[in-house]
Design an enzyme around this catalytic site. Structure first.
Site, short mmCIF file in Angstrom:
data_model
loop_
_atom_site.label_atom_id
_atom_site.label_comp_id
_atom_site.label_asym_id
_atom_site.label_seq_id
_atom_site.Cartn_x
_atom_site.Cartn_y
_atom_site.Cartn_z
N ASP A 59 0.83 -1.15 0.09
CA ASP A 59 -0.07 -0.19 0.10
C ASP A 59 0.99 1.17 0.24
O ASP A 59 0.68 2.09 0.66
CB ASP A 59 -0.85 -0.03 1.25
CG ASP A 59 -1.92 -1.23 1.17
OD1 ASP A 59 -1.36 -2.36 1.44
OD2 ASP A 59 -3.12 -0.94 0.97
N ASP A 79 -1.75 -2.44 -3.96
CA ASP A 79 -1.92 -1.08 -3.90
C ASP A 79 -0.72 -0.29 -4.14
O ASP A 79 0.00 0.17 -3.10
CB ASP A 79 -2.55 -0.77 -2.56
CG ASP A 79 -3.99 -1.04 -2.58
OD1 ASP A 79 -4.69 -1.67 -3.67
OD2 ASP A 79 -4.55 -0.69 -1.69
N TYR A 96 -2.23 4.58 -6.18
CA TYR A 96 -3.29 5.28 -5.67
C TYR A 96 -3.73 6.23 -6.95
O TYR A 96 -4.31 7.22 -6.29
CB TYR A 96 -3.16 5.81 -4.31
CG TYR A 96 -3.11 4.71 -3.32
CD1 TYR A 96 -2.20 4.03 -3.02
CD2 TYR A 96 -4.22 4.65 -2.42
CE1 TYR A 96 -1.91 2.95 -2.15
CE2 TYR A 96 -4.23 3.70 -1.55
CZ TYR A 96 -3.32 2.71 -1.27
OH TYR A 96 -3.17 1.89 -0.60
N ASN A 145 -6.76 -3.70 -4.67
CA ASN A 145 -8.02 -3.05 -5.13
C ASN A 145 -7.74 -1.71 -5.70
O ASN A 145 -8.42 -1.50 -6.82
CB ASN A 145 -8.98 -2.63 -3.86
CG ASN A 145 -8.47 -1.98 -2.69
OD1 ASN A 145 -7.55 -2.32 -2.45
ND2 ASN A 145 -8.97 -0.74 -2.33
N HIS A 151 -3.63 -9.34 -1.14
CA HIS A 151 -3.78 -8.31 -0.61
C HIS A 151 -4.57 -8.02 0.52
O HIS A 151 -4.50 -7.13 1.68
CB HIS A 151 -4.36 -7.14 -1.88
CG HIS A 151 -4.62 -5.62 -1.51
ND1 HIS A 151 -3.50 -4.90 -1.17
CD2 HIS A 151 -5.44 -5.05 -1.37
CE1 HIS A 151 -3.87 -3.86 -1.06
NE2 HIS A 151 -4.82 -3.75 -1.07
N HIS A 188 -11.91 -2.36 6.79
CA HIS A 188 -11.77 -3.77 6.03
C HIS A 188 -12.05 -5.11 6.96
O HIS A 188 -11.58 -5.94 6.54
CB HIS A 188 -10.35 -3.97 5.19
CG HIS A 188 -10.17 -2.59 4.35
ND1 HIS A 188 -11.06 -2.14 3.56
CD2 HIS A 188 -9.00 -1.87 4.53
CE1 HIS A 188 -10.46 -1.16 2.96
NE2 HIS A 188 -9.36 -0.92 3.49
FE LIG Z 1 -6.09 -1.98 -0.51
#
Ligand SMILES: [Fe+2]
Length: 489
Positions: free
Chosen positions: A191, A220, A223, A257, A342, A352
């Protein structure tokens, strides 16, 4: 609350016996059941109140912004059509090939990579392919991918891209030949994004005295999808930002994602379009049919990459691949079985929470059966390490749905703390569950150092500390060669 390993063990054991008592309770008389319910509540309270460590380390909580477009880390290299966003990854299943990728902005230029071993006069050439894609009103540069094959193990190679226009030179070191006692050091980043904190994380990784040789990236990346119309210029800036590491050592990619880039309102309905054009992986070498799940062997590790955002239910391609893949892992050749994904399965933050539950239900019994050593995930912007636990006994009617101590199970580590613009996940479920050994909302990275077939050492490094400080650590005993409870030895 602080607790010793022994206390945690006793907690896990009581959790286990509580589950057993639940079964007994169903077949006993009602008063007996009542007694057990009360007893269960008392024990349950004890269990729930005796999780691992929740670090109260104090840090700045505001999310930092993305670095501006004119930041030095995003600078376009000088020279006409100079290659930019150079990055490498493993190019086959055993580490004798490397995929070199780069982007040229003005025209395609040469697809060729020139490469040689350190000290050698003989130079070799490999020819790649060039790709472009459009995303709404954005058109990509010329994205080159070139696989260099038949490399020697454990050898330093120099390579040049940009032949014909502006040449740039880089280097990498190939891994040792795959084998059971080959030491190797992996870095772990997740991330990451491109904020000021992201830059700190990458700095910390680079300056950590425990030198990572390959990054296991748990998803990730840029972004860019947080920008209007998923402004893909931010994919380019991310490529330039990470080049300083990813051009010199392989980054093993996992899709998160933020790689989906699905946006129906602007007509972008093909998932993973920018990611799959920019980041190639050697999925065909492991019999996979898509670049989102695959495996590699590297030194003494067998690394399985899974996709939380591709179909994983029964009969799907990913399910069938993993079902066939796990029996292929030969622990005599590669003792360390590592899984990357992930979305975490065990996550006690309020962000989450339980998102990974459906995939856990599908695959966790396999992870226990095949003695996976460790699972690394991201997604939650914080750090967490679990005990060795499993939760595979539940069958709808038996009530056995509490994680229990299981020495065949992996340790689950969430390392989604790379430092992106969305900020930290500071809100945790309370009390800390018994299975959670350590959790802390700080940005950082981790190192997984394999010593031999039986021992490995994991350390987590927060950005606020000096480069050599370990904020959390754990000695790993291999689940195939040395299946002993690490927490009591
Ligand atoms: Fe994520």
């Amino acid at each position: 609350m602080l607790s010793t390993h022994e206390e945690q063990e006793s907690v896990l054991r009581s959790s286990f016996s509580l589950s057993k008592m639940g079964v007994l309770g169903f077949s006993s008389s009602s008063s007996f059941v009542g007694f057990f319910v009360v007893l269960s509540l008392v024990i349950n309270a004890t269990v729930l109140c005796n999780g691992g460590k929740t670090s109260r380390f104090v840090r700045k909580l505001e999310a930092t912004e993305d670095m501006p477009l004119d930041s030095d880390v995003f600078q376009v290299p000088p020279g006409y059509n100079a290659p930019q966003q150079v990055h490498i990854t493993q190019g086959d299943q055993v580490g004798k090939a490397v995929i070199v990728s780069w982007v040229t902005a003005s025209e395609p230029g040469s697809n060729t990579v020139l490469y040689w071993t350190e000290g050698s006069e003989t130079k070799y050439k490999a020819k790649g392919k060039v790709y472009t894609y459009k995303y709404f009103n954005y058109t990509s540069g010329y994205i080159h991918h070139c696989t260099i094959m038949n490399l020697k193990y454990n050898t330093k190679y120099y390579y040049v891209v940009g032949i014909d226009h502006t040449m740039r030179e880089f280097w990498f070191v190939t891994p040792p030949q795959v084998g059971p006692d080959v030491p190797y050091t992996f870095g772990l980043i997740g991330d990451l994004g491109q904020s000021f904190d992201s830059n700190k994380t990458l700095n910390h990784y680079e300056l950590n005295p425990q030198k990572g040789m390959t990054v296991l990236f748990v998803g990730d990346l840029s972004y860019a999808d947080n920008y209007p119309n998923h402004d893909n210029v931010r994919w380019d800036t991310w490529g330039r930002f990470t080049e300083r590491s990813a051009a010199y050592q392989p980054w093993i990619w996992t899709a998160g994602n933020h790689e989906i880039d699905f946006n129906q309102s602007i007509g972008e309905t093909k998932p993973f379009k920018p990611y799959s054009h920019r980041y190639h992986v050697p999925y065909k070498a492991s019999g996979s049919t898509a670049p989102f799940w695959y495996s590699i062997k590297r030194a003494s590790a067998y690394i399985i990459v899974l996709s939380s955002y591709s179909a994983y239910g029964k009969y799907t391609p990913q399910y069938k691949w993993l079902e066939a893949e796990l029996p292929k892992v030969n622990r005599t050749e590669t003792p360390w079985l590592i899984v990357l994904m992930h979305c975490p399965w065990y996550n006690s933050y309020n962000y989450h929470y339980m998102e990974g539950e459906t995939m856990r239900v599908m695959y966790e019994p396999w992870f226990v059966r095949y003695n996976v050593d460790v699972v690394f995930a991201g997604h939650v912007h914080a750090y967490e390490r679990s005990e060795r636990i499993s939760n595979v006994a539940y069958n709808i009617v038996n009530g056995l749905c509490t994680p229990v101590n299981d020495q065949s199970a992996p340790v689950y580590i969430t390392i989604g703390d790379g430092g992106n613009q969305e900020g930290l996940a500071t809100n945790m479920t309370e009390p800390q569950p018994a299975y959670s050994a350590y959790r802390e909302a700080s940005f950082g990275h981790a190192i997984f150092h394999i010593e031999n077939r039986s021992h490995a050492y994991f350390s987590w490094h927060r950005n606020e500390d000096g480069y050599s400080v370990e904020a959390d650590s754990m000695s790993f005993f291999n689940r195939y060669w040395h299946k002993i409870d690490e927490s009591t030895h």
